[in-house]
Design a protein around this motif. Structure first.
Motif, PDB file in Angstrom:
ATOM      1  N   TRP A 131       2.545   1.076   7.989  1.00 22.14           N
ATOM      2  CA  TRP A 131       1.204   1.584   7.689  1.00 22.14           C
ATOM      3  C   TRP A 131       0.561   0.797   6.559  1.00 22.14           C
ATOM      4  CZ3 TRP A 131      -1.699   3.987  10.826  1.00 22.14           C
ATOM      5  CH2 TRP A 131      -1.166   4.834  11.790  1.00 22.14           C
ATOM      6  N   ARG A 132       1.339   0.393   5.570  1.00 20.76           N
ATOM      7  CA  ARG A 132       0.792  -0.431   4.484  1.00 20.76           C
ATOM      8  C   ARG A 132       0.288  -1.763   5.014  1.00 20.76           C
ATOM      9  NH1 ARG A 132       4.781   0.208  -0.705  1.00 20.76           N
ATOM     10  NH2 ARG A 132       3.956   2.210  -1.358  1.00 20.76           N
ATOM     11  N   ALA A 133       1.076  -2.386   5.881  1.00 20.21           N
ATOM     12  CA  ALA A 133       0.662  -3.668   6.457  1.00 20.21           C
ATOM     13  C   ALA A 133      -0.604  -3.491   7.288  1.00 20.21           C
ATOM     14  CB  ALA A 133       1.792  -4.255   7.297  1.00 20.21           C
ATOM     15  N   ALA A 134      -0.673  -2.413   8.061  1.00 23.17           N
ATOM     16  CA  ALA A 134      -1.867  -2.156   8.885  1.00 23.17           C
ATOM     17  C   ALA A 134      -3.080  -1.928   8.000  1.00 23.17           C
ATOM     18  CB  ALA A 134      -1.630  -0.949   9.785  1.00 23.17           C
ATOM     19  N   PHE A 135      -2.904  -1.224   6.894  1.00 23.97           N
ATOM     20  CA  PHE A 135      -4.017  -0.974   5.976  1.00 23.97           C
ATOM     21  C   PHE A 135      -4.504  -2.280   5.358  1.00 23.97           C
ATOM     22  CE2 PHE A 135      -5.391  -0.286   1.577  1.00 23.97           C
ATOM     23  CZ  PHE A 135      -6.522   0.469   1.813  1.00 23.97           C
ATOM     24  N   ARG A 136      -3.557  -3.109   4.916  1.00 25.91           N
ATOM     25  CA  ARG A 136      -3.964  -4.395   4.306  1.00 25.91           C
ATOM     26  C   ARG A 136      -4.704  -5.271   5.309  1.00 25.91           C
ATOM     27  NH1 ARG A 136       1.624  -4.600   1.525  1.00 25.91           N
ATOM     28  NH2 ARG A 136       1.136  -3.661  -0.483  1.00 25.91           N
ATOM     29  N   GLU A 137      -4.226  -5.297   6.549  1.00 25.46           N
ATOM     30  CA  GLU A 137      -4.889  -6.084   7.580  1.00 25.46           C
ATOM     31  C   GLU A 137      -6.288  -5.535   7.872  1.00 25.46           C
ATOM     32  OE1 GLU A 137      -4.145  -7.096  12.269  1.00 25.46           O
ATOM     33  OE2 GLU A 137      -2.404  -6.772  10.974  1.00 25.46           O
ATOM     34  N   ALA A 197      -8.619  -6.462   5.026  1.00 28.44           N
ATOM     35  CA  ALA A 197      -9.000  -7.873   5.095  1.00 28.44           C
ATOM     36  C   ALA A 197     -10.079  -8.085   6.162  1.00 28.44           C
ATOM     37  CB  ALA A 197      -7.770  -8.733   5.385  1.00 28.44           C
ATOM     38  N   ALA A 198      -9.917  -7.440   7.323  1.00 29.24           N
ATOM     39  CA  ALA A 198     -10.919  -7.564   8.388  1.00 29.24           C
ATOM     40  C   ALA A 198     -12.247  -6.953   7.963  1.00 29.24           C
ATOM     41  CB  ALA A 198     -10.407  -6.890   9.661  1.00 29.24           C
ATOM     42  N   ARG A 199     -12.201  -5.826   7.260  1.00 27.95           N
ATOM     43  CA  ARG A 199     -13.431  -5.189   6.789  1.00 27.95           C
ATOM     44  C   ARG A 199     -14.143  -6.068   5.776  1.00 27.95           C
ATOM     45  NH1 ARG A 199     -15.416  -2.681   2.848  1.00 27.95           N
ATOM     46  NH2 ARG A 199     -13.536  -2.662   1.598  1.00 27.95           N
ATOM     47  N   ALA A 200     -13.389  -6.736   4.904  1.00 25.11           N
ATOM     48  CA  ALA A 200     -14.004  -7.617   3.919  1.00 25.11           C
ATOM     49  C   ALA A 200     -14.701  -8.787   4.604  1.00 25.11           C
ATOM     50  CB  ALA A 200     -12.946  -8.114   2.934  1.00 25.11           C
ATOM     51  N   VAL A 201     -14.069  -9.350   5.647  1.00 29.71           N
ATOM     52  CA  VAL A 201     -14.688 -10.455   6.388  1.00 29.71           C
ATOM     53  C   VAL A 201     -15.951  -9.964   7.088  1.00 29.71           C
ATOM     54  CG1 VAL A 201     -14.361 -12.007   8.357  1.00 29.71           C
ATOM     55  CG2 VAL A 201     -12.553 -11.757   6.660  1.00 29.71           C
ATOM     56  N   GLU A 202     -15.894  -8.789   7.712  1.00 28.98           N
ATOM     57  CA  GLU A 202     -17.080  -8.221   8.360  1.00 28.98           C
ATOM     58  C   GLU A 202     -18.204  -8.015   7.362  1.00 28.98           C
ATOM     59  OE1 GLU A 202     -16.217  -4.614  10.393  1.00 28.98           O
ATOM     60  OE2 GLU A 202     -15.245  -5.607  12.071  1.00 28.98           O
TER      61      GLU A 202
END
Length: 151
Positions: free
Chosen positions: A38-44, A47-52
């Protein structure tokens, strides 16, 4: 040693298991693995939200710049480019009788407003003269009343 040491120790272990403070190693490893997933999924996801977000900010800036450029480009008839584009987009629609009546009423109202603005200096002068006459009449009336013995 302790009286009832084995029984006390067994009771303590059972109590810890029942309260959830003592769990099997396999359960602990499963929970730990799930937490890491879940931590890895949250970090990913972050990161995707920041790029968006970066792309959205860039898109908004580009859109605002395009609108400013279109507003600044005049055409020979005096229309701005943005107004011309809006007119081109709206050409396929037919004007309804209600829209025609509204445009006609707006045109008449604009003409009346311009005419009224043209008469404003004359109206101001007439109003000033009427105020002066009212003040003169007011004082004349008060003088007449005082001479006649009124208030």
């Amino acid at each position: 040693m302790l009286q009832g040491g084995a029984a006390g120790l067994l009771a303590l272990v059972v109590l810890l298991i029942l309260t959830g403070r003592l769990i099997p190693r396999r359960t602990y490893d499963d929970v730990r693995e799930e937490r890491d997933m879940w931590r890895a999924a949250f970090r990913e996801s972050e990161a995707a939200r920041a790029v968006e977000h970066e792309h959205a900010v860039t898109a908004v800036e580009v859109g605002q710049t395009a609108v400013q450029v279109l507003r600044a480009l005049p055409t020979p008839e005096g229309w701005t480019m943005l107004r011309r584009i809006r007119a081109w987009c709206g050409r396929s629609r037919r004007v309804t009788p209600g829209q025609q009546a509204a445009r006609s009423a707006l045109y008449r109202a604009e003409c009346d407003r311009l005419e009224a603005e043209g008469r404003a200096p004359v109206a101001a002068e007439v109003a000033r003269e009427l105020r002066a006459l009212r003040v003169e009449n007011h004082f004349a009336e008060r003088i007449r009343l005082s001479l006649e013995g009124g208030r």
